[in-house]
Design a protein around this motif. Structure first.
Motif, PDB file in Angstrom:
ATOM      1  N   ALA A  21      12.738  -0.529   7.003  1.00 39.29           N
ATOM      2  CA  ALA A  21      13.488  -1.576   7.716  1.00 39.29           C
ATOM      3  C   ALA A  21      13.820  -1.185   9.149  1.00 39.29           C
ATOM      4  CB  ALA A  21      14.776  -1.909   6.967  1.00 39.29           C
TER       5      ALA A  21
ATOM      6  N   LEU B 253      18.148 -10.912   8.342  1.00 40.71           N
ATOM      7  CA  LEU B 253      18.396  -9.852   7.365  1.00 40.71           C
ATOM      8  C   LEU B 253      19.807  -9.989   6.824  1.00 40.71           C
ATOM      9  CD1 LEU B 253      17.630  -7.111   5.988  1.00 40.71           C
ATOM     10  CD2 LEU B 253      18.522  -5.984   8.033  1.00 40.71           C
TER      11      LEU B 253
ATOM     12  N   ALA C 164      18.886   1.921   9.139  1.00 40.30           N
ATOM     13  CA  ALA C 164      17.827   0.992   9.508  1.00 40.30           C
ATOM     14  C   ALA C 164      18.050   0.397  10.897  1.00 40.30           C
ATOM     15  CB  ALA C 164      17.719  -0.119   8.473  1.00 40.30           C
TER      16      ALA C 164
ATOM     17  N   ILE D 151      17.494  -5.785   2.001  1.00 38.03           N
ATOM     18  CA  ILE D 151      17.106  -4.388   2.238  1.00 38.03           C
ATOM     19  C   ILE D 151      17.349  -3.590   0.966  1.00 38.03           C
ATOM     20  CG2 ILE D 151      19.381  -3.833   3.211  1.00 38.03           C
ATOM     21  CD1 ILE D 151      17.969  -1.763   5.021  1.00 38.03           C
TER      22      ILE D 151
ATOM     23  N   LEU E 197      12.512  -3.061  12.238  1.00 42.31           N
ATOM     24  CA  LEU E 197      13.110  -4.324  12.684  1.00 42.31           C
ATOM     25  C   LEU E 197      13.859  -4.167  14.004  1.00 42.31           C
ATOM     26  CD1 LEU E 197      14.462  -5.650   9.267  1.00 42.31           C
ATOM     27  CD2 LEU E 197      12.374  -6.356  10.459  1.00 42.31           C
TER      28      LEU E 197
ATOM     29  N   HIS F 115      13.622  -0.198   1.939  1.00 40.83           N
ATOM     30  CA  HIS F 115      12.418  -1.027   1.868  1.00 40.83           C
ATOM     31  C   HIS F 115      12.724  -2.476   2.245  1.00 40.83           C
ATOM     32  CE1 HIS F 115      13.257  -1.835  -2.652  1.00 40.83           C
ATOM     33  NE2 HIS F 115      13.411  -2.996  -2.039  1.00 40.83           N
ATOM     34  N   ILE F 116      11.726  -3.141   2.818  1.00 38.26           N
ATOM     35  CA  ILE F 116      11.772  -4.578   3.083  1.00 38.26           C
ATOM     36  C   ILE F 116      10.533  -5.166   2.417  1.00 38.26           C
ATOM     37  CG2 ILE F 116      13.221  -4.746   5.133  1.00 38.26           C
ATOM     38  CD1 ILE F 116      10.771  -4.475   6.886  1.00 38.26           C
TER      39      ILE F 116
ATOM     40  N   LEU G 232      15.135 -11.643   4.822  1.00 36.99           N
ATOM     41  CA  LEU G 232      14.965 -10.315   4.232  1.00 36.99           C
ATOM     42  C   LEU G 232      16.262  -9.818   3.620  1.00 36.99           C
ATOM     43  CD1 LEU G 232      13.081  -8.402   7.101  1.00 36.99           C
ATOM     44  CD2 LEU G 232      12.052  -9.293   4.996  1.00 36.99           C
TER      45      LEU G 232
END
Length: 237
Positions: free
Chosen positions: A220, A195, A209, A133, A223, A138-139, A131
């Motif tokens: 995010a 990430l 996040a 960010i 997570l 947003h992811i 991922l």
């Protein structure tokens, strides 16, 4: 959560690629969840290098990408299929039939979203999800919202995302306003999440996040609940 601090983008890319390479070595039939954008380009460069040097073999790997712009043909130079072919798929020994992205030209969006969720389930879920960010947290293209949307869905892109992505197009007007994105459920069910984030403009949102409230306004942030999250960043958070 494990945070690996590195000195720069290059080291971040190298460490991320090495973790992905380790996943492939441990399980040659790994299902990799992949991302696009500027963040993973260096990671893909390193994976290409490792493949060409015989360290890793992509021949039995399956890939599931997070998202695709809605309305763009796969041959469009800003489609994510084109991006993945350019930066990774065409440069390693992967079976193209095992590389998957949402169909940005699907006539029935709901059916395409169901197909993508069924595909993820049919391959046994994702072993390792890469991922980045977004500036708004947003992811994939899971944008800030009033709720976490579990399944693959079509999303209207936020103004901040359109502005951020306009640098890849000739003008802001050419940026698609919609995308098909993997939902939060498949991301959170990935066995491992990796990430990566760099650039001072990502520092505050990354901090929110990872250490702020868990809220769909910062997608995010969910997570924080993942059982195996690794973050690699040169940012001092």
């Amino acid at each position: 959560m494990r945070i690996i601090n590195v000195k720069d983008y290059e080291e971040m890319s190298r460490k991320a690629a090495d973790l992905i390479a380790a996943q492939i070595i441990l399980n040659p039939k790994s299902v990799l969840g992949l991302a696009t954008g500027s963040s993973p380009i260096g990671t893909y460069e390193r994976l290409v290098e490792l493949n060409r040097n015989g360290v890793i073999d992509f021949s039995h790997v399956t890939t599931i990408n997070l998202d695709e712009y809605y309305g763009l043909d796969p041959t469009h130079d800003q489609s994510y299929r084109y991006f993945m072919n350019k930066h990774l798929f065409s440069r390693v020994n992967i079976n193209m039939a095992n590389t998957h992205l949402p169909d940005g030209k699907a006539k029935d969006i709901d059916a395409e979203c169901r197909r993508y969720d069924d595909l993820i389930e049919s391959v046994g879920g994702i072993d390792l999800q890469l991922l980045g960010i977004g500036h708004n947290g947003h992811i994939g293209f899971n944008e800030p919202s009033d709720e976490f949307i579990p399944g693959t869905h079509c999303v209207s892109l936020s103004e901040s995302t359109i502005n951020a992505n306009s640098r890849f197009f000739k003008s802001r007007d050419e940026v698609p306003r919609k995308a098909i994105t993997m939902g939060i459920k498949a991301i959170m069910q990935a066995r491992k999440v990796l990430l990566i984030a760099s650039g001072e403009d990502k520092k505050e949102i990354l901090k929110k996040a990872l250490f702020g409230p868990i809220t769909p306004q910062v997608p995010a942030s969910i997570l924080q609940l993942h059982k195996d999250l690794t973050v690699i960043t040169p940012l001092d958070i």
